[in-house]
Every structure is written in structure tokens, then in C-alpha cells.
Design a protein around this motif. Sequence first.
Motif, PDB file in Angstrom:
ATOM      1  N   GLY A  36      43.937 -39.099   0.080  1.00 21.92           N
ATOM      2  CA  GLY A  36      43.190 -37.958  -0.451  1.00 21.92           C
ATOM      3  C   GLY A  36      42.412 -38.376  -1.675  1.00 21.92           C
ATOM      4  O   GLY A  36      41.266 -38.797  -1.581  1.00 21.92           O
ATOM      5  N   CYS A  37      43.074 -38.349  -2.851  1.00 17.85           N
ATOM      6  CA  CYS A  37      42.360 -38.535  -4.120  1.00 17.85           C
ATOM      7  C   CYS A  37      41.985 -39.990  -4.422  1.00 17.85           C
ATOM      8  O   CYS A  37      41.109 -40.239  -5.241  1.00 17.85           O
ATOM      9  CB  CYS A  37      43.221 -37.997  -5.259  1.00 17.85           C
ATOM     10  N   GLY A  40      46.094 -41.912  -7.289  1.00 20.98           N
ATOM     11  CA  GLY A  40      47.469 -41.771  -7.768  1.00 20.98           C
ATOM     12  C   GLY A  40      47.889 -40.363  -8.122  1.00 20.98           C
ATOM     13  O   GLY A  40      48.896 -40.180  -8.802  1.00 20.98           O
ATOM     14  N   ALA A  41      47.144 -39.351  -7.660  1.00 25.87           N
ATOM     15  CA  ALA A  41      47.466 -37.996  -8.103  1.00 25.87           C
ATOM     16  C   ALA A  41      47.972 -37.065  -7.002  1.00 25.87           C
ATOM     17  O   ALA A  41      48.629 -36.073  -7.305  1.00 25.87           O
ATOM     18  CB  ALA A  41      46.230 -37.364  -8.754  1.00 25.87           C
ATOM     19  N   CYS A  42      47.673 -37.357  -5.724  1.00 28.35           N
ATOM     20  CA  CYS A  42      47.960 -36.339  -4.689  1.00 28.35           C
ATOM     21  C   CYS A  42      49.151 -36.685  -3.793  1.00 28.35           C
ATOM     22  O   CYS A  42      49.741 -35.800  -3.195  1.00 28.35           O
ATOM     23  CB  CYS A  42      46.720 -36.107  -3.826  1.00 28.35           C
ATOM     24  N   GLY A  43      49.483 -37.943  -3.640  1.00 26.33           N
ATOM     25  CA  GLY A  43      50.628 -38.332  -2.807  1.00 26.33           C
ATOM     26  C   GLY A  43      50.299 -38.531  -1.331  1.00 26.33           C
ATOM     27  O   GLY A  43      51.169 -38.904  -0.546  1.00 26.33           O
ATOM     28  N   CYS A  45      48.806 -40.837   0.205  1.00 25.67           N
ATOM     29  CA  CYS A  45      48.882 -42.232   0.678  1.00 25.67           C
ATOM     30  C   CYS A  45      50.297 -42.797   0.552  1.00 25.67           C
ATOM     31  O   CYS A  45      50.482 -44.005   0.700  1.00 25.67           O
ATOM     32  CB  CYS A  45      47.906 -43.095  -0.115  1.00 25.67           C
TER      33      CYS A  45
HETATM   34  S1  FES Z   1      45.373 -41.006  -2.229  1.00 26.52           S
HETATM   35 FE1  FES Z   1      46.110 -39.542  -3.658  1.00 26.52          FE
HETATM   36  S2  FES Z   1      47.847 -40.557  -4.502  1.00 26.52           S
HETATM   37 FE2  FES Z   1      46.951 -42.062  -3.230  1.00 26.52          FE
END
Ligand code: FES
Length: 347
Positions: A36-37, A40-43, A45
Motif C-alpha cells: 500500500g503505502c 512502513g506505515a500501513c502493514g 506488505c
Molecule cells: S506497503 Fe505499507 S507498510 Fe509496507
Amino acid sequence: MSFQVTVRPSGRVFSVEPDEAVLAAALRQGINLPYGCKDGACGSCKSKVLQGQFYQGAHSTSALSAAEQKQGYALLCCAMPESDLEVESREVLGAGDFPVKKMPTRIASIQKPAADVAIMQLQLPANERPQYHAGQYLEFILKDGSRRSYSMASAPHLAEKLELHIRHMPGGKFTDALFGASEPALKERDIMRVEMPLGTFFLREDSNKPIVLLASGTGFAPIKAMIEHAIYKKIARPMYLYWGCRSRRDLYLHETALALVQQAAQQGLTLSYTPVLSEPKAGDDWQGRTGLVHQAVMQDMTDLSGYQVYACGAPIMVESARADFTRQRGLPAEEFYADAFTSAADK
Ligand code: FES
Ligand SMILES: Cc1cc2nc3c(=O)[nH]c(=O)nc-3n(C[C@H](O)[C@H](O)[C@H](O)COP(=O)(O)OP(=O)(O)OC[C@H]3O[C@@H](n4cnc5c(N)ncnc54)[C@H](O)[C@@H]3O)c2cc1C
């Protein structure tokens, strides 16, 4: 020195250059892991590392907790290998269907259907057709090189221009400029550089399961695109739309949502729409549902084990829905698809 990463269960292998994150290397080599982001913010991946050493870069603890790190999970968007790795991750079918391109666009119009929401139309260059899956997003590349993500709000077959729904985040670099709270203000006819299409949030069309579509605020943008696409493709799976906002005026396209229900019915498709207000105002004269939008789904559906859920909007809504639907309503974790609208405040 570069390292090899093997993806399980597919067995696909790719190489990661020094200082390159695992996700960036995978996407570069056409291996479409979920994300997603990218920050490191959305989880989205999050993956289990089955073997090997890696350095986990800066991230939000809500995206990856210390306990998950101990269990061997990593955020691949900000993990750098220190040896060859084996990671467990599903690949997203269709995510690589369209080339990711950088291009200049022109702001064709900016409308404000609510005090803190802008609907922006972007004109593509004459030789470019909109190519994306309904649900995907683009990134604006700002003058200082920083990037901001916004989801395309209409299905590609309807998109002569790209439609974006953008909520003002006071103190935010991009949206302060858009809402005239900082100089220079963004205005119609300005040229904006974009990269698109991005993300793995789109309908999985190889499933027959009924669909819950869950949006908060401008999270309605990609959900609207998905519904338009589903109607266009006559996807016969029942769809249940829940849209949560604070008060009535924040449901900035309420009539559009009602019209989509009509369009679906005309095609013999099932689409229901449940708006949910968390803080209705006295003057709203609101007779509808109130409370948290994901809890409205839980009140209506006691068993989500046979469903797919597509959730988009505020990170807290997305995370609450993920946790409560899987733990309390039997939703399989892999059937929860989401884009959390994370920002600098979440990092
Ligand atoms: S893509 Fe969002 S935390 Fe890795
Ligand atoms: C995949 C994806 C899709 C998205 N799609 C949409 C969409 O369709 N519509 C939409 O409205 N949004 C969307 N977003 C969110 C969007 O990308 C921006 O994050 C948002 O618009 C804020 O941008 P900004 O430049 O105005 O704010 P930023 O400059 O990023 O700041 C955001 C907030 O954080 C605060 N802040 C800044 N720095 C810090 C700091 N160091 N510590 C604490 N707080 C800080 C600011 O005051 C502000 O309130 C999406 C995000 C992602 C990841």
C-alpha cells in the motif's frame, strides 16, 4: 553485494541490490507482492521471513509490532536483506497488467463538495489513455521530490480525466496548498507530475464471494471506482457498501452512492448502501445508522467467513475492521483487502 530472495510458496526468485528494499526489488522484476503505502506505515506488505537475515528500516509499530518482529515478520517495503532470504508472501494476480509510468498532468478542475474535501479532475497528456485497475492509486511527485498518494475515484472506462477525492489534513504540505492554507496555492491549470498506476487494492475477480465494501471519509474514492467497474462488468456478486463519515455534510457524494444503487438494480445486480455517521449534528436530522462504520457491518453480519472485504480510508478504521472481522466474524485474513490512507502523521 546483491542478495537473492525466494518467495514461498510460488518459488519465484529475484535479486535485491545493495540499499534496495525487498519490495522495490520485487516490483522492479515483475513480482507483484502486496503493498500500500511503500513507507512502513500501513502493514500491507507484512510477510514472514522464513530464512535469512535482514535489516528492518524505520516503520510504524501499528504496521509491525515488536511481537510480530520477534515472530519473524517483516515489512518488505522497508526491509533490506543482509543475506539471501526466503519470504512467505502471496503474489497479486493482475497487479502488473499495466506499465507504471511517470507523466505530466494538468489540473482540469477543483470542486469542494464539503469544506474539507476537494474533488480534483486531472487531464492526462493527449497521447495517454487511463490504464489502471479500479481501486489503484497514483502518486504526485512534488517539486522537492516527496510524494503524495491519491486513489483514482472513477473506473477506467469512465475516466476521460482522472478523478481524485482529497481530504484536507491541516498542517499537511500538499493539502494545505490545495485548500489555500499555504502559499503557493494549487489551482486549476497547474501542471502536476504523477506516477501511476500503483497499489494492489482492486477487486479480485476470480472469486464468487459476496463483497463488503467499507469506506471512511475520502476512502469512498477507490470504492466508488470499484462499484462503477463492477456494474460495467456486470459482476453478479452481491455488494454491500458501508460508508462512514462524521456528520451528514461529510457524506460528500451521498446522492452519487444512491444513484449507483439504482444503476446496479437496473442491471439486475445487488448493491446495498448503508451510510453511517459517527458524530451526527443536531441540524442533520439524521434518521440513519450511527456509530463506527465497521461496527455497523458487525451488527448486520454475524458470519463473514464466506465474504471478501475491501476496506479503505482512515488507518484506525482499516486496522479495527481487519482485527474485529477476522477475530470476531470469521473472515479469513487473506480475504481482507485494504488501502489505509496513511500520512506523515502515521510514520
Ligand atoms: S506497503 Fe505499507 S507498510 Fe509496507
Ligand atoms: C495508498 C494511499 C492512498 C491514498 N489515497 C488518498 C485519497 O484518495 N484521498 C485522500 O484524501 N488521501 C489519500 N491518502 C493520504 C494522502 O496520500 C496524504 O497522506 C494526505 O493527503 C496528507 O498529505 P499532506 O501532504 O497534506 O500532509 P503531510 O505533509 O503528509 O502531513 C499529514 C499530517 O501529518 C502532520 N505531520 C506532518 N509531519 C509530521 C510529523 N513529523 N509528526 C507528526 N505529524 C506530522 C501534518 O500536520 C498533517 O496533519 C492516501 C494514502 C495512501 C498511502
